[in-house]
Design an enzyme around this catalytic site. Sequence first.
Site, PDB file in Angstrom:
ATOM      1  N   ILE A   1      -1.091  -1.834   7.463  1.00  0.00           N
ATOM      2  CA  ILE A   1      -2.240  -1.684   8.469  1.00  0.00           C
ATOM      3  C   ILE A   1      -3.528  -1.647   7.724  1.00  0.00           C
ATOM      4  O   ILE A   1      -3.771  -0.536   7.081  1.00  0.00           O
ATOM      5  CB  ILE A   1      -1.914  -0.393   9.433  1.00  0.00           C
ATOM      6  CG1 ILE A   1      -0.638  -0.453  10.017  1.00  0.00           C
ATOM      7  CG2 ILE A   1      -3.127  -0.235  10.425  1.00  0.00           C
ATOM      8  CD1 ILE A   1      -0.379   1.112  10.972  1.00  0.00           C
ATOM      9  N   ASP A   2      -4.468  -2.425   7.776  1.00  0.00           N
ATOM     10  CA  ASP A   2      -5.719  -2.328   7.441  1.00  0.00           C
ATOM     11  C   ASP A   2      -6.559  -1.786   8.525  1.00  0.00           C
ATOM     12  O   ASP A   2      -6.711  -2.539   9.550  1.00  0.00           O
ATOM     13  CB  ASP A   2      -6.365  -3.737   6.802  1.00  0.00           C
ATOM     14  CG  ASP A   2      -7.470  -3.527   6.183  1.00  0.00           C
ATOM     15  OD1 ASP A   2      -8.625  -4.387   6.502  1.00  0.00           O
ATOM     16  OD2 ASP A   2      -7.866  -2.732   5.380  1.00  0.00           O
TER      17      ASP A   2
ATOM     18  N   ASP B   1      -0.969  -5.141   2.853  1.00  0.00           N
ATOM     19  CA  ASP B   1      -1.601  -4.041   3.699  1.00  0.00           C
ATOM     20  C   ASP B   1      -0.744  -3.743   5.012  1.00  0.00           C
ATOM     21  O   ASP B   1      -1.303  -4.890   5.736  1.00  0.00           O
ATOM     22  CB  ASP B   1      -3.112  -3.965   3.458  1.00  0.00           C
ATOM     23  CG  ASP B   1      -3.646  -2.729   4.030  1.00  0.00           C
ATOM     24  OD1 ASP B   1      -4.643  -2.353   3.723  1.00  0.00           O
ATOM     25  OD2 ASP B   1      -2.604  -1.877   4.658  1.00  0.00           O
TER      26      ASP B   1
ATOM     27  N   THR C   1      -6.416   1.962   8.771  1.00  0.00           N
ATOM     28  CA  THR C   1      -5.707   3.041   9.507  1.00  0.00           C
ATOM     29  C   THR C   1      -6.531   3.964  10.263  1.00  0.00           C
ATOM     30  O   THR C   1      -6.122   4.605  11.154  1.00  0.00           O
ATOM     31  CB  THR C   1      -4.989   3.578   8.196  1.00  0.00           C
ATOM     32  OG1 THR C   1      -3.799   2.724   7.635  1.00  0.00           O
ATOM     33  CG2 THR C   1      -4.129   4.883   8.753  1.00  0.00           C
TER      34      THR C   1
ATOM     35  N   ASP D   1      -5.930  -5.269   0.092  1.00  0.00           N
ATOM     36  CA  ASP D   1      -7.064  -5.840   0.900  1.00  0.00           C
ATOM     37  C   ASP D   1      -7.697  -7.141   0.633  1.00  0.00           C
ATOM     38  O   ASP D   1      -8.235  -7.768   1.368  1.00  0.00           O
ATOM     39  CB  ASP D   1      -8.332  -4.584   1.058  1.00  0.00           C
ATOM     40  CG  ASP D   1      -7.664  -3.314   1.361  1.00  0.00           C
ATOM     41  OD1 ASP D   1      -8.053  -2.265   0.831  1.00  0.00           O
ATOM     42  OD2 ASP D   1      -6.831  -3.090   2.164  1.00  0.00           O
TER      43      ASP D   1
ATOM     44  N   GLU E   1       0.711  -1.106   0.061  1.00  0.00           N
ATOM     45  CA  GLU E   1       0.159   0.009   0.103  1.00  0.00           C
ATOM     46  C   GLU E   1       0.838   1.232  -0.016  1.00  0.00           C
ATOM     47  O   GLU E   1       0.754   2.303  -0.852  1.00  0.00           O
ATOM     48  CB  GLU E   1      -1.021  -0.170   1.206  1.00  0.00           C
ATOM     49  CG  GLU E   1      -1.771   1.300   1.502  1.00  0.00           C
ATOM     50  CD  GLU E   1      -2.925   1.271   2.208  1.00  0.00           C
ATOM     51  OE1 GLU E   1      -2.973   0.323   2.918  1.00  0.00           O
ATOM     52  OE2 GLU E   1      -3.856   2.109   1.938  1.00  0.00           O
TER      53      GLU E   1
END
Lengths: 325, 284
Positions: free
Chosen positions: A102-103, A100, A105, A266, A80
């Site tokens: 931090i999915d 990803d 955020t 994601d 990302e």
Amino acid sequence: MASSEENEMYSKKQWEGCMEIAVQTARTAGQVIREAFKHEKEVSTKSSPVDLVTETDRLVEDLIISSLREKYPSHRFIGEESSAAGEKCLLTDSPTWIIDPIDGTCNFIHSFPMVAVSIGFAVNKELEFGVIYHCLDENLYTARKGHGAFCNGIQLQVSKETADAFTHGDLQRLGCVNYASAAESLTITSHLKDGAQEDMSKALILTEIGAKRDPATLKIFSGNMERLLKAQVHGIRVIGSATLALCQVASGAADAYYQFGLHCWDIAAAAVIIREAGGNVIDTSGGPLDLMSRRIVAAGTVEMAHYIAQEIQTITYERDDHNAN
Amino acid sequence: MADRWQDCMEIGIAVARQAGEVICEALKNQISVMSKSSPVDLVTETDQKVESMIISSIREKFPTHSFIGEESVAAGAASKLTDNPTWIIDPIDGTTNFVHRFPFVAVSIGFAVNKQIEFGIIYSCVEDKMYTGKKGKGAFCNGEQLKVSGQEDITKSLILTEVGYKQNPDIAKTMFSNMERLVCIPVHGILLCSSIRAVGTAAVNMCLVATGGADAYYHIGIHCWDMAAGAVIVTEAGGVVMDINGGPFDLMSRRLITASSKAIGERIAKEIQVFPCGRDDGKD
């Protein structure tokens, strides 16, 4: 660059090894996120005022990519934050990690406790395994093609209709089976978990708003929810993390998920997890899943997935591979 | 006098924990579902069993106290709040979640005397989080003190609500346009946006505001047993509860805004278009 043939020569053991490294890396990253969770975060915006990023996102992605690159120097990476920095989202036949860091955020920034690390892996453009780590609850979701899906070692199963179970042959005829796995045929031909949902009127559905917030988009977003509520679904939930929501579908706690605006990073891991739990992931048009399309419908049953795809009106987002030519 | 109801609270906590264990056990088994006022107003045997268990355990210790419980009211009991010490109980808040095994399910026990809420207990059993708040004594989750976020800028806020089926299409439209208005607020022509979440239980939503994990929760159409415990937990964590129109909180009004600050609460009240939802005490 590895050719298709060379990739085929890799034994299954190779991907298993990669997955083990992915799990370790996800756990380490999760710990960094957990520690940063309680503290003040420095926030910037990316493509829009609700497309947020923090120093932790970048730090964690660097950490993940450098750990993996050390072990697998010939592999490729789609992440990302790298993508935000200008790297292209080009999926080739090469072994590719799709990350990803931090999915969720926005959740992370608010200390709203739904945050995950997501690591997917593809070879010859096929998704091979996925790892999603819920950093706060420390729940580890994993799946490798042909080997089932698990949460903390416990096998996952999507919710399915008990009466009128479709045979594998029926689904092939409908063109819905483009992904063969031992787990899938097992779940289809045997009657499994009770109380489950092919009938829209008892479904629990998850979704997310997406980054576009102009009034026209919000009207479509509401309209989609309204249409589903009119079909008397049990409820609609929004938790702020697409990967964790997709894991709820894989575990059977939710019957479906749909969204416009999410990214390939994601989708990659979660798609494997849902398929290996016996579920379906398709494009919102009803066609096969398109990893770079920025949209998805996932459900325990093929009927549920297609019903939702039919009901929802499209919200268009630029493809992830828009600049990859 | 501040510790006057401490013994009641301790019983309440023990009973909530016991109830939570019953719920978690039931989550492992098949759940048979019925419906109440509509096909999406669900109830299970566990709701009824847990409520009976809570009421009988408490009644044994405090035989003169009154009770307002969701399932008792559904069975015809009055939901009138008097001055008498009254326990206000939701045995399973998030029944729909419970039916699906979606992991946000809570026992909610509020306690009022002279129509003032003295303490609240919310046990989110799957997460094993015991939230408590006692007037003048602070709010806690598993022993850790809670503090709201203090956020005052709505364009930076995370707002909780729920979307449910509304029979009346005008009410459905209003519910959605309220949400759209809050998600996207134009400030000097620029669209500034907050974020919305919906986890499916009022009690847990209120606890999330109390922890600082969310900045506000608003809803039209819940019940006193969903709000009683949460109201004191949020206020003891430094937050506010108010009516959906910005006026004083009304436990029987079936609506509320709870927020990390008066500024956020009032801004939400300004944006919300109200629709009728009835009252728990029937005083329409």
